[in-house]
Motif scaffolding. Sequence first.
Motif, PDB file in Angstrom:
ATOM      1  N   UNK A   1       0.857  -1.182   0.000  1.00 18.94           N
ATOM      2  CA  UNK A   1       0.000   0.000   0.000  1.00 18.94           C
ATOM      3  C   UNK A   1       0.892   1.231   0.000  1.00 18.94           C
ATOM      4  N   UNK A   2       0.527   2.206  -0.847  1.00 21.55           N
ATOM      5  CA  UNK A   2       1.352   3.396  -1.027  1.00 21.55           C
ATOM      6  C   UNK A   2       0.460   4.631  -0.967  1.00 21.55           C
ATOM      7  N   UNK A   3       0.851   5.599  -0.148  1.00 24.63           N
ATOM      8  CA  UNK A   3       0.111   6.853  -0.018  1.00 24.63           C
ATOM      9  C   UNK A   3       1.074   8.023  -0.187  1.00 24.63           C
ATOM     10  N   UNK A   4       0.549   9.133  -0.689  1.00 26.44           N
ATOM     11  CA  UNK A   4       1.323  10.368  -0.764  1.00 26.44           C
ATOM     12  C   UNK A   4       0.625  11.450   0.056  1.00 26.44           C
ATOM     13  N   UNK A   5       1.385  12.071   0.940  1.00 28.71           N
ATOM     14  CA  UNK A   5       0.893  13.172   1.763  1.00 28.71           C
ATOM     15  C   UNK A   5       1.786  14.376   1.526  1.00 28.71           C
ATOM     16  N   UNK A   6       1.284  15.388   0.862  1.00 28.00           N
ATOM     17  CA  UNK A   6       2.053  16.599   0.568  1.00 28.00           C
ATOM     18  C   UNK A   6       2.213  17.405   1.854  1.00 28.00           C
ATOM     19  N   UNK A   7       3.453  17.623   2.279  1.00 30.12           N
ATOM     20  CA  UNK A   7       3.668  18.350   3.532  1.00 30.12           C
ATOM     21  C   UNK A   7       3.818  19.853   3.330  1.00 30.12           C
ATOM     22  N   UNK A   8       3.724  20.348   2.091  1.00 30.00           N
ATOM     23  CA  UNK A   8       3.938  21.776   1.866  1.00 30.00           C
ATOM     24  C   UNK A   8       2.939  22.653   2.622  1.00 30.00           C
ATOM     25  N   UNK A   9       1.632  22.350   2.629  1.00 23.48           N
ATOM     26  CA  UNK A   9       0.711  23.204   3.407  1.00 23.48           C
ATOM     27  C   UNK A   9       1.033  23.193   4.898  1.00 23.48           C
ATOM     28  N   UNK A  10       1.406  22.031   5.431  1.00 23.40           N
ATOM     29  CA  UNK A  10       1.741  21.938   6.854  1.00 23.40           C
ATOM     30  C   UNK A  10       3.013  22.717   7.155  1.00 23.40           C
ATOM     31  N   UNK A  11       4.005  22.599   6.261  1.00 26.28           N
ATOM     32  CA  UNK A  11       5.251  23.333   6.435  1.00 26.28           C
ATOM     33  C   UNK A  11       4.995  24.838   6.416  1.00 26.28           C
ATOM     34  N   UNK A  12       4.159  25.285   5.506  1.00 28.87           N
ATOM     35  CA  UNK A  12       3.828  26.712   5.425  1.00 28.87           C
ATOM     36  C   UNK A  12       3.159  27.195   6.709  1.00 28.87           C
ATOM     37  N   UNK A  13       2.281  26.360   7.269  1.00 34.34           N
ATOM     38  CA  UNK A  13       1.604  26.733   8.513  1.00 34.34           C
ATOM     39  C   UNK A  13       2.602  26.837   9.666  1.00 34.34           C
ATOM     40  N   UNK A  14       3.541  25.898   9.734  1.00 33.42           N
ATOM     41  CA  UNK A  14       4.561  25.954  10.774  1.00 33.42           C
ATOM     42  C   UNK A  14       5.409  27.217  10.623  1.00 33.42           C
ATOM     43  N   UNK A  15       5.839  27.478   9.411  1.00 31.58           N
ATOM     44  CA  UNK A  15       6.688  28.644   9.174  1.00 31.58           C
ATOM     45  C   UNK A  15       5.958  29.935   9.498  1.00 31.58           C
ATOM     46  N   UNK A  16       4.657  30.001   9.164  1.00 31.14           N
ATOM     47  CA  UNK A  16       3.870  31.197   9.462  1.00 31.14           C
ATOM     48  C   UNK A  16       3.719  31.383  10.970  1.00 31.14           C
ATOM     49  N   UNK A  17       3.499  30.293  11.683  1.00 34.42           N
ATOM     50  CA  UNK A  17       3.356  30.367  13.136  1.00 34.42           C
ATOM     51  C   UNK A  17       4.639  30.840  13.801  1.00 34.42           C
ATOM     52  N   UNK A  18       5.780  30.375  13.291  1.00 35.16           N
ATOM     53  CA  UNK A  18       7.071  30.688  13.900  1.00 35.16           C
ATOM     54  C   UNK A  18       7.664  32.005  13.414  1.00 35.16           C
ATOM     55  N   UNK A  19       7.138  32.543  12.312  1.00 37.61           N
ATOM     56  CA  UNK A  19       7.731  33.735  11.688  1.00 37.61           C
ATOM     57  C   UNK A  19       7.937  34.884  12.660  1.00 37.61           C
ATOM     58  N   UNK A  20       6.967  35.226  13.510  1.00 35.32           N
ATOM     59  CA  UNK A  20       7.195  36.360  14.418  1.00 35.32           C
ATOM     60  C   UNK A  20       8.364  36.142  15.379  1.00 35.32           C
ATOM     61  N   UNK A  21       8.643  34.870  15.688  1.00 33.54           N
ATOM     62  CA  UNK A  21       9.732  34.557  16.614  1.00 33.54           C
ATOM     63  C   UNK A  21      11.080  34.414  15.919  1.00 33.54           C
ATOM     64  N   UNK A  22      11.044  34.301  14.589  1.00 31.82           N
ATOM     65  CA  UNK A  22      12.273  34.111  13.821  1.00 31.82           C
ATOM     66  C   UNK A  22      12.720  35.392  13.116  1.00 31.82           C
ATOM     67  N   UNK A  23      12.098  36.510  13.385  1.00 33.90           N
ATOM     68  CA  UNK A  23      12.425  37.769  12.702  1.00 33.90           C
ATOM     69  C   UNK A  23      13.905  38.102  12.913  1.00 33.90           C
ATOM     70  N   UNK A  24      14.560  38.411  11.823  1.00 34.22           N
ATOM     71  CA  UNK A  24      15.964  38.765  11.883  1.00 34.22           C
ATOM     72  C   UNK A  24      16.924  37.607  11.890  1.00 34.22           C
ATOM     73  N   UNK A  25      16.387  36.402  11.804  1.00 38.72           N
ATOM     74  CA  UNK A  25      17.236  35.206  11.793  1.00 38.72           C
ATOM     75  C   UNK A  25      17.148  34.523  10.431  1.00 38.72           C
ATOM     76  N   UNK A  26      18.307  34.222   9.864  1.00 41.25           N
ATOM     77  CA  UNK A  26      18.348  33.596   8.543  1.00 41.25           C
ATOM     78  C   UNK A  26      17.881  32.144   8.623  1.00 41.25           C
ATOM     79  N   UNK A  27      17.355  31.651   7.495  1.00 42.89           N
ATOM     80  CA  UNK A  27      16.974  30.238   7.419  1.00 42.89           C
ATOM     81  C   UNK A  27      18.218  29.366   7.585  1.00 42.89           C
TER      82      UNK A  27
END
Length: 538
Positions: A336-362
């Motif tokens: 059995x094979x499934x695909x789960x695109x993590x891009x929307x979840x990654x974007x949500x994580x990055x958006x949540x953390x963005x205010x705390x990561x201001x001024x810090x490079x990726x």
Amino acid sequence: MNPMKFAIAQINCTLGCLSSNAAKILEAAERAHAQGASLLLTPELSLCGYPPEDLLLRDGFYAACDDELQQLACAAPAGMTLVVGHPHQVDGLRFNAASVLRDGAIITTYHKHELPNHSVFDELRYFTPGDQPCVFEHEGVRIGINICADIWEAGAAQAARGAGAEVLLVLNASPYHLDKQLARHAVIRERTHENGIPVLYANLLGGQDELVFDGASFVMDAHGKLTHQFAAFEEVLGLVEFEHGQPKSGELQPPLDTEASVYRALCLGVRDYILKNRFPGVLLGLSGGIDSALTLAVAVDALGADKVRAVMMPSPYTAQISLDDAREMAQILGVRYDELDIQPTLAAFEQTLAPLFIGRAADTTEENLQARIRGTLLMALSNKTGSLVLVTSNKSEMTVGYSTLYGDMAGGFAVLKDVSKTLVYRLSNYRNSLGYAIPERIITRPPSAELRPDQTDQDSLPSYDDLDGIMACYVERNLSIPEIVARGYAEADVRRVVKLVRINEYKRRQSPVGVRITDRSFGKDWRYPITARYQDDF
């Protein structure tokens, strides 16, 4: 001496399942009796399984084993002698024992002399060493008993010979690692030359947490000639005929090469961990890379495609060829094979953390987020279905910390935990030699975690040939930095790898168990402190 026929029961015991193990021993005794054998030899602690670890601190465990042993003695075929390994408690002392059962009675019991306290063994924690030989008469022949580590020293075998033994039976729970069988043969050959009596060597089979017992039981005559070599990695009832006091030549299975033995060890380790712990199946993240591909192949060969599920979780940096190769491999193996695109979840994580990561490079933070999202999704599927997550990280990555806590390290069993990256490639080619399973491009393309654009493993690590060589020297052989450099490795690479080994101990301590295939795995073999500043090699 009259002709005799003995049998070796190379059985796969389930630790703590006394009735099941006793039933296996009884079934082997009945089969051996039907084929004319008069004595059955079982492995070390065959009644309870090995190693019982802190179960051996519980008095009730010994009482249950005693009851099961007595029932087994009563149930055994009349006239059949059984030599059974079990734990034994006498007057508050605890022993690793072997008892001789005949006609409903326990006629004698031997206590193991040499208690190993190194590598994966800690028998001195539990047992008291015996100091007396055990020799019993069977069909007019004097037969001695040793247990596993006894045979690695001269004393116990010499004591049996001194007490009149004409044949030596050795019960073993000798775990597999590379080249272990060569060492076993060498030791038994040395004992036969010293004592001039034949040896029957019965070894346990099966997976027990990180350990794999490969069986590969054998017989040597009084001159050190190998007369019987039984199959490795499968249950065997081996029959041994004696004539004039010596074993007649019998079955001689050819030795397995490195890739074949390691692959079978991995399959056995996975199969027994999943089935003995009653998981309904397994699932894993299939990335299109070689580590997850090999893990998938092992899982399918160990359990069958119906018990295996693969999940591809693409990120913005996942190459199309990775998707294509993952889909192809899942189709080849029929899982059995499934695909789960993590891009929307990654974007949500990055958006949540963005205010705390201001001024810090990726940096690696964003890379690790992807791995941790995947780990969370796999664990959610595991919770919902009951299937166990297989971790796909290899030993080279574990050595230098090239893995993410709560990300690609999340799971219940690490199949490749003791397999170096270079061996991963060799095993993948070996698996394909048995039948096409891993798409060729997975094997030939440069390895990458695909957590940032155009990433390859060698961007941040020495070549895997060098990394694995340094790892083998430092981790598996305990060589110093100057000694490793003297073997031709660049000093900067050696110091870098050694530093990474030291600072990533906290990660390894949190990793799941996995199959041990070397004599120095990151498990019971490796006990380095996390908090330590000793650096004599620098």
